[in-house]
Motif scaffolding. Structure first.
Motif, PDB file in Angstrom:
ATOM      1  N   THR A  32       0.820  -1.204   0.000  1.00  0.00           N
ATOM      2  CA  THR A  32       0.000   0.000   0.000  1.00  0.00           C
ATOM      3  C   THR A  32       0.856   1.257   0.000  1.00  0.00           C
ATOM      4  O   THR A  32       0.569   2.206  -0.713  1.00  0.00           O
ATOM      5  N   ALA A  33       1.917   1.275   0.786  1.00  0.00           N
ATOM      6  CA  ALA A  33       2.795   2.443   0.836  1.00  0.00           C
ATOM      7  C   ALA A  33       3.432   2.684  -0.530  1.00  0.00           C
ATOM      8  O   ALA A  33       3.540   3.824  -0.981  1.00  0.00           O
ATOM      9  N   GLY A  34       3.849   1.624  -1.198  1.00  0.00           N
ATOM     10  CA  GLY A  34       4.452   1.768  -2.520  1.00  0.00           C
ATOM     11  C   GLY A  34       3.481   2.314  -3.545  1.00  0.00           C
ATOM     12  O   GLY A  34       3.815   3.194  -4.338  1.00  0.00           O
ATOM     13  N   TRP A  57       9.321   5.399   3.862  1.00  0.00           N
ATOM     14  CA  TRP A  57      10.145   5.220   5.058  1.00  0.00           C
ATOM     15  C   TRP A  57       9.322   5.035   6.330  1.00  0.00           C
ATOM     16  O   TRP A  57       9.753   4.375   7.252  1.00  0.00           O
ATOM     17  N   LEU A  58       8.159   5.652   6.393  1.00  0.00           N
ATOM     18  CA  LEU A  58       7.325   5.606   7.596  1.00  0.00           C
ATOM     19  C   LEU A  58       5.914   5.107   7.279  1.00  0.00           C
ATOM     20  O   LEU A  58       4.942   5.851   7.430  1.00  0.00           O
ATOM     21  N   PRO A  59       5.794   3.871   6.856  1.00  0.00           N
ATOM     22  CA  PRO A  59       4.470   3.388   6.455  1.00  0.00           C
ATOM     23  C   PRO A  59       3.586   2.994   7.650  1.00  0.00           C
ATOM     24  O   PRO A  59       3.094   1.873   7.734  1.00  0.00           O
ATOM     25  N   THR A  60       3.398   3.909   8.577  1.00  0.00           N
ATOM     26  CA  THR A  60       2.527   3.643   9.711  1.00  0.00           C
ATOM     27  C   THR A  60       1.069   3.703   9.252  1.00  0.00           C
ATOM     28  O   THR A  60       0.765   4.243   8.182  1.00  0.00           O
ATOM     29  N   ARG A 108      -3.193   6.194   6.120  1.00  0.00           N
ATOM     30  CA  ARG A 108      -4.532   6.796   6.113  1.00  0.00           C
ATOM     31  C   ARG A 108      -4.472   8.233   5.614  1.00  0.00           C
ATOM     32  O   ARG A 108      -5.273   8.653   4.780  1.00  0.00           O
ATOM     33  N   SER A 109      -3.507   8.997   6.115  1.00  0.00           N
ATOM     34  CA  SER A 109      -3.359  10.390   5.680  1.00  0.00           C
ATOM     35  C   SER A 109      -3.024  10.477   4.194  1.00  0.00           C
ATOM     36  O   SER A 109      -3.540  11.341   3.483  1.00  0.00           O
ATOM     37  N   ALA A 110      -2.161   9.587   3.736  1.00  0.00           N
ATOM     38  CA  ALA A 110      -1.784   9.587   2.316  1.00  0.00           C
ATOM     39  C   ALA A 110      -2.980   9.237   1.435  1.00  0.00           C
ATOM     40  O   ALA A 110      -3.163   9.837   0.372  1.00  0.00           O
ATOM     41  N   VAL A 118      -6.826  11.293  -2.586  1.00  0.00           N
ATOM     42  CA  VAL A 118      -8.203  11.538  -3.055  1.00  0.00           C
ATOM     43  C   VAL A 118      -8.444  13.038  -3.239  1.00  0.00           C
ATOM     44  O   VAL A 118      -8.947  13.478  -4.280  1.00  0.00           O
ATOM     45  N   ILE A 119      -8.069  13.829  -2.233  1.00  0.00           N
ATOM     46  CA  ILE A 119      -8.290  15.279  -2.321  1.00  0.00           C
ATOM     47  C   ILE A 119      -7.484  15.882  -3.463  1.00  0.00           C
ATOM     48  O   ILE A 119      -7.991  16.695  -4.244  1.00  0.00           O
ATOM     49  N   TYR A 120      -6.234  15.467  -3.586  1.00  0.00           N
ATOM     50  CA  TYR A 120      -5.374  16.020  -4.633  1.00  0.00           C
ATOM     51  C   TYR A 120      -5.868  15.635  -6.025  1.00  0.00           C
ATOM     52  O   TYR A 120      -5.782  16.418  -6.966  1.00  0.00           O
TER      53      TYR A 120
END
Length: 97
Positions: A3-5, A65-68, A73-75, A80-82
């Motif tokens: 998902t992060a990728g 680097w930080l896939p918390t 969720r923020s990404a 979506v917004i972008y």
């Protein structure tokens, strides 16, 4: 994490589409509404897109680097917004043209 990728790639791709949609919108007679980007456009001219794309690359690296869970969720929300912003840019260009 897959998902992060995927999100990292989407952020960069959407950034590229944002540059394209901004250029199309400006060519159609609209003006930049983000004061920071307007300042960059005035001072860098044709090359205004370089710092914008670099920010997208940095955001993509942070997500990798930080896939918390919170970051993912923020990404997701940001993508979506972008995407809506970029779609709106193309809509503005089509409306004026």
């Amino acid at each position: 994490m897959v998902t992060a990728g995927v999100l990292a790639v989407l952020i960069v791709v959407i950034g590229i589409f944002d540059v394209i949609s901004t250029n199309v919108t400006l060519a159609a007679g609209n003006r930049e509404s983000n004061p920071l980007i307007l300042w960059v456009q005035i001072h860098m001219g044709y090359w205004w897109f370089i710092p914008k794309i670099l920010v997208h690359f940095l955001l993509a690296l942070v997500i990798l680097w930080l896939p918390t869970r919170r970051m993912i969720r923020s990404a997701r929300i940001g993508v979506v917004i972008y995407t809506l912003v970029v779609a709106h840019n193309f809509h503005l260009a089509a409306w004026v043209a």
